[in-house]
Design an enzyme around this catalytic site. Structure first.
Site, PDB file in Angstrom:
ATOM      1  CE  LYS A 133      -2.993   2.573   3.225  1.00  0.00           C
ATOM      2  NZ  LYS A 133      -4.165   2.480   4.105  1.00  0.00           N
ATOM      3  CE  LYS A 155      -1.720   7.051   4.237  1.00  0.00           C
ATOM      4  NZ  LYS A 155      -3.182   7.051   4.387  1.00  0.00           N
ATOM      5  CG  ASP A 197      -5.261   5.998   1.959  1.00  0.00           C
ATOM      6  OD1 ASP A 197      -6.089   6.846   1.575  1.00  0.00           O
ATOM      7  OD2 ASP A 197      -5.104   5.700   3.172  1.00  0.00           O
ATOM      8  CG  ASN A 250      -5.134   9.661   3.945  1.00  0.00           C
ATOM      9  OD1 ASN A 250      -3.961   9.442   4.195  1.00  0.00           O
ATOM     10  ND2 ASN A 250      -6.107   8.948   4.511  1.00  0.00           N
ATOM     11  CD  GLU A 254      -6.965   2.866   2.591  1.00  0.00           C
ATOM     12  OE1 GLU A 254      -6.399   1.794   2.260  1.00  0.00           O
ATOM     13  OE2 GLU A 254      -6.744   3.453   3.655  1.00  0.00           O
ATOM     14  CG  ASN A 292      -8.887   4.978   6.723  1.00  0.00           C
ATOM     15  OD1 ASN A 292      -8.399   4.919   5.601  1.00  0.00           O
ATOM     16  ND2 ASN A 292      -8.491   5.862   7.622  1.00  0.00           N
ATOM     17  CG  ASP A 352      -8.483   1.664  13.611  1.00  0.00           C
ATOM     18  OD1 ASP A 352      -8.379   1.249  14.779  1.00  0.00           O
ATOM     19  OD2 ASP A 352      -7.731   2.523  13.135  1.00  0.00           O
ATOM     20  CG  HIS A 370      -7.063   2.743   9.420  1.00  0.00           C
ATOM     21  ND1 HIS A 370      -7.065   3.305  10.678  1.00  0.00           N
ATOM     22  CD2 HIS A 370      -6.466   3.642   8.609  1.00  0.00           C
ATOM     23  CE1 HIS A 370      -6.502   4.503  10.616  1.00  0.00           C
ATOM     24  NE2 HIS A 370      -6.137   4.727   9.375  1.00  0.00           N
ATOM     25  CG  ASN A 420      -3.359   6.358  12.550  1.00  0.00           C
ATOM     26  OD1 ASN A 420      -2.851   6.948  11.607  1.00  0.00           O
ATOM     27  ND2 ASN A 420      -4.608   6.543  12.917  1.00  0.00           N
TER      28      ASN A 420
END
Ligand code: GKR
Ligand code: MG
Length: 427
Positions: A195, A197, A226, A228, A251, A274, A298, A325, A327
């Site tokens: 994945k 980011k 992702d 975001n 994502e 997410n 999550d 998910h 962090n």
């Protein structure tokens, strides 16, 4: 067995300068560790993201938690909602979730389940109904990053480092850098899916990075991107069509259920989230609009491990795939994630974890091993991890000395580019 003490300790873990839609990771990732002690000499552990505000909210529920029976965690779940006066606010626009009540509930619930496991001498996964897998696969979680081990300005580079340790410090600011970082992470941990980011550089550059990963690792390795929610619907549709057949899932390219549904109708890729469907209250909207194909569970953000089991059931009933998910986190969270993932039959995607980016931990024995891209489900009672109190004290001091009290990736980013500002939609 009754809870007779609750100890709340904020800690700071060294975190490299990773880039995302909200800026740049600070030199430390903040977590809060919860210990529940009982009158029969046991202790249970929970871990959630957050600094001062989360630690204060947890401390505010001590009077509700102390004196309770850990088996009655559902009753506590309700009581915590009443006690934490401020209702759950919105999730917020950032890549991470700002709701505090769910974090408080999660930390207390996981610590209660750890206690129940220790009391009954069964691993947490057995309390969730038993394991469907002996080890839980995770995906390589790649970030664009600046050079260094922590922060925009601090923690220089250890020139003697090699392997993943060197790659964790190296810069990765273009597709070639991302491929090099991925190779080092995959070599070290054996991940079998990847994945990236996104939401950092132009969509064209991020699409190019995905093609570079596909070329480097082959079409059989599942890839995810992702951004975001930083892209417009138009941008996300264009990139989604370019990436058709390249991504396993796409994502949160855009913000909100409606925009996600608009993109989903226009591209063939499965959409995952997410950010737009993040609570049970969001489920009706998700179903009416058709905002995603896959929900990233999550246990921190959904209010606990049991809530995540309920989410898994809803996904099964309503035709949503299920992933997980993460962090920046330590080993208590990883242990809970592994027990949960092992207990949920329909969690069919490799889970996210930031764990390779961390180099410190609060658990006895140091970091949990990731081998062949997976973590073995612990078979000891409860979470199966013990608290290293010397490390807890050291990491708490690191928190105090860091001067950080809450996550704000814009502060770190502005040290690199003083003009930088967060934008909910950038491209
Ligand atoms: O750690 O920078 C980060 C991530 O962007 C994280 O905050 C997100 O919550 O990884 C997360 C995501 O999948 O959105
Ligand atoms: Mg995400």
């Amino acid at each position: 067995m009754l809870i007779d003490e609750m100890i709340v300790t904020p800690i700071a873990l060294i975190d490299p300068p990773l880039l995302n839609a909200a800026g740049l990771h600070a030199p430390y990732a903040l977590r809060v560790i919860v210990e529940l002690h009982t009158d029969n000499g046991l202790y249970g552990l929970g871990e959630v993201p957050g600094g001062q505000d989360v630690a204060e909210a947890l401390t505010a529920v001590r009077s509700v938690v102390i004196g309770s029976d850990p088996f009655h965690y559902n009753v506590l779940h309700r009581a915590i909602g009443a006690k934490v006066v401020q209702a759950d606010g919105p999730r917020g626009d950032f890549p991470w979730d700002l709701r505090i009540v769910t974090l408080v509930r999660s930390a207390v619930e996981v610590a209660c389940l750890d206690l129940i496991g220790k009391q009954t001498e069964r691993p947490l996964v057995d309390l969730l109904g038993g394991k469907f897998r002996d080890s839980v696969p995770f995906s390589a979680y790649l970030f664009y990053k600046y050079e260094g081990a922590g922060g925009a300005l601090g923690f220089g580079v250890d020139k003697n480092a090699n392997g993943w340790s060197a790659a964790r410090q190296a810069a990765a600011l273009d597709p070639a850098g991302v491929v090099a970082q991925t190779k080092a992470m995959v070599d070290a941990f054996g991940f079998q899916s990847i994945k990236l980011k996104g939401g950092v550089f132009s969509p064209d550059q991020e699409v190019a990075a995905m093609f570079a990963l596909r070329d480097a690792f082959g079409a059989d390795v599942p890839l995810r991107l992702d951004p975001n929610a930083l892209w417009s619907v138009e941008t996300a549709i264009k990139a989604g069509r370019q990436l058709d057949g390249v991504l396993e899932y796409y994502e949160d390219p855009v913000r909100g259920q409606q925009a996600m549904a608009d993109v989903r109708r226009a591209v063939k890729l499965p959409l995952a989230t997410n950010m737009c469907t993040t609570s049970f209250a969001d489920m009706p909207g998700s179903l009416t609009l058709g905002s995603e194909d896959i929900i990233l569970s999550d246990h921190h953000a959904w209010g606990g491990v049991m809530a995540s089991v309920h989410l898994a059931k809803m996904c099964e009933v309503f035709g949503r795939g299920l992933s997980m998910h993460s962090n920046s986190h330590a080993g208590i969270s990883l242990a809970a994630m592994v027990h949960l993932a092992a207990a949920v039959p329909n969690l069919t995607y490799a889970c996210d974890t930031h764990y390779p980016w961390q180099s410190e931990d609060v658990i006895v024995g140091g970091q949990i091993q990731i081998k062949d891209g997976a973590v073995k489900v612990p078979d000891k009672p409860g979470l199966g991890v013990e608290l290293d109190r010397a490390e807890l004290a050291r990491l708490h001091k690191q928190y105090v000395d860091s001067g950080l009290t809450r996550r704000d990736d814009a502060v770190e980013m502005k040290k690199v580019d003083p003009t930088w500002a967060f934008k909910p939609t950038r491209w």
